[in-house]
Design a protein around this motif. Structure first.
Motif, short mmCIF file in Angstrom:
data_model
loop_
_atom_site.label_atom_id
_atom_site.label_comp_id
_atom_site.label_asym_id
_atom_site.label_seq_id
_atom_site.Cartn_x
_atom_site.Cartn_y
_atom_site.Cartn_z
N LEU A 41 35.56 37.75 28.29
CA LEU A 41 35.87 37.60 26.87
C LEU A 41 34.65 37.17 26.07
O LEU A 41 34.49 37.58 24.92
CB LEU A 41 37.00 36.59 26.67
N ASP A 42 33.82 36.32 26.67
CA ASP A 42 32.65 35.81 25.97
C ASP A 42 31.50 35.60 26.95
O ASP A 42 31.36 34.52 27.52
CB ASP A 42 32.98 34.49 25.26
N PRO A 43 30.70 36.62 27.18
CA PRO A 43 29.59 36.51 28.14
C PRO A 43 28.58 35.43 27.81
O PRO A 43 27.79 35.03 28.66
CB PRO A 43 28.94 37.90 28.10
N CYS A 44 28.59 34.92 26.59
CA CYS A 44 27.64 33.88 26.18
C CYS A 44 28.20 32.48 26.32
O CYS A 44 27.58 31.51 25.86
CB CYS A 44 27.20 34.12 24.73
N ASP A 45 29.35 32.33 26.95
CA ASP A 45 29.96 31.02 27.13
C ASP A 45 29.34 30.35 28.36
O ASP A 45 29.69 30.65 29.50
CB ASP A 45 31.47 31.17 27.32
N SER A 46 28.41 29.44 28.11
CA SER A 46 27.71 28.80 29.23
C SER A 46 28.65 27.96 30.08
O SER A 46 28.50 27.88 31.30
CB SER A 46 26.54 27.95 28.73
N TRP A 47 29.65 27.32 29.45
CA TRP A 47 30.62 26.53 30.21
C TRP A 47 31.35 27.40 31.22
O TRP A 47 31.55 27.01 32.38
CB TRP A 47 31.62 25.84 29.28
N ALA A 48 31.77 28.58 30.81
CA ALA A 48 32.50 29.48 31.71
C ALA A 48 31.61 29.89 32.89
O ALA A 48 32.09 30.00 34.02
CB ALA A 48 33.00 30.70 30.95
N HIS A 49 30.33 30.11 32.63
CA HIS A 49 29.42 30.48 33.72
C HIS A 49 29.28 29.36 34.74
O HIS A 49 29.32 29.61 35.95
CB HIS A 49 28.05 30.88 33.17
N ILE A 50 29.15 28.12 34.28
CA ILE A 50 28.98 27.03 35.24
C ILE A 50 30.30 26.76 35.96
O ILE A 50 30.31 26.44 37.16
CB ILE A 50 28.40 25.75 34.59
N ALA A 51 31.42 26.91 35.28
CA ALA A 51 32.72 26.74 35.93
C ALA A 51 32.91 27.81 37.01
O ALA A 51 33.38 27.51 38.12
CB ALA A 51 33.85 26.80 34.91
N LEU A 52 32.54 29.03 36.70
CA LEU A 52 32.62 30.11 37.68
C LEU A 52 31.68 29.83 38.84
O LEU A 52 32.06 30.00 40.01
CB LEU A 52 32.30 31.45 37.01
N ALA A 53 30.47 29.38 38.55
CA ALA A 53 29.51 29.06 39.62
C ALA A 53 30.08 28.00 40.55
O ALA A 53 30.01 28.13 41.78
CB ALA A 53 28.19 28.58 39.02
N ARG A 54 30.66 26.97 40.01
CA ARG A 54 31.22 25.90 40.84
C ARG A 54 32.40 26.39 41.67
O ARG A 54 32.57 25.97 42.83
CB ARG A 54 31.60 24.71 39.97
N SER A 55 33.20 27.27 41.12
CA SER A 55 34.32 27.84 41.88
C SER A 55 33.80 28.67 43.05
O SER A 55 34.33 28.59 44.16
CB SER A 55 35.19 28.72 40.99
N LEU A 56 32.76 29.44 42.80
CA LEU A 56 32.16 30.25 43.86
C LEU A 56 31.51 29.37 44.92
O LEU A 56 31.65 29.62 46.13
CB LEU A 56 31.15 31.23 43.27
N GLU A 57 30.83 28.32 44.50
CA GLU A 57 30.18 27.42 45.45
C GLU A 57 31.20 26.75 46.36
O GLU A 57 30.95 26.59 47.56
CB GLU A 57 29.35 26.36 44.71
N ARG A 58 32.34 26.35 45.81
CA ARG A 58 33.37 25.72 46.64
C ARG A 58 33.98 26.69 47.63
O ARG A 58 34.61 26.28 48.59
CB ARG A 58 34.46 25.11 45.76
N GLN A 59 33.74 27.98 47.41
CA GLN A 59 34.18 29.00 48.36
C GLN A 59 33.03 29.44 49.27
O GLN A 59 33.13 30.44 49.96
CB GLN A 59 34.72 30.22 47.60
#
Length: 108
Positions: free
Chosen positions: A68-86
């Protein structure tokens, strides 16, 4: 759950804030299906999934926000943390870099 979008969101937020992310996700998931572009609903739902260790669902939700918003830095870090926990650190690295570029250089 019947009620307005705002009422349902408020109930989901209440559960989340009271430390019950599973209940929050149960309330918010149908709302997100009804309001698929609502960033506030998606963010809280993603956080509820993340905090209840429903990591694949958290990942999907955070990916939706990034779509929805590729420029949302919060969403990128939240996604990164979700991936890292996996244990998907290589995938996470790209989103950490995007977050860093958008937030002034911090990888956190």
């Amino acid at each position: 759950m019947q009620g307005s979008t705002y009422e349902t969101f408020t109930v989901g937020r209440f559960y989340f804030e009271m430390g019950d992310p599973i209940a929050a996700a149960q309330v918010l998931a149908p709302l997100a299906a009804e309001e698929p572009e609502s960033r506030s609903v998606l963010e809280l739902l993603g956080r509820a999934y993340f905090h209840s260790a429903q990591l694949h669902k958290a990942e999907e939700t955070f990916r939706r926000i990034v779509e929805l918003d590729p420029c949302d830095s919060w969403a990128h870090i939240a996604l990164a943390r979700s991936l890292e926990r996996q244990s998907r650190d290589e995938e996470a690295a790209a989103h950490r870099r995007m977050h860093a570029a958008m937030s002034g250089g911090s990888l956190d």
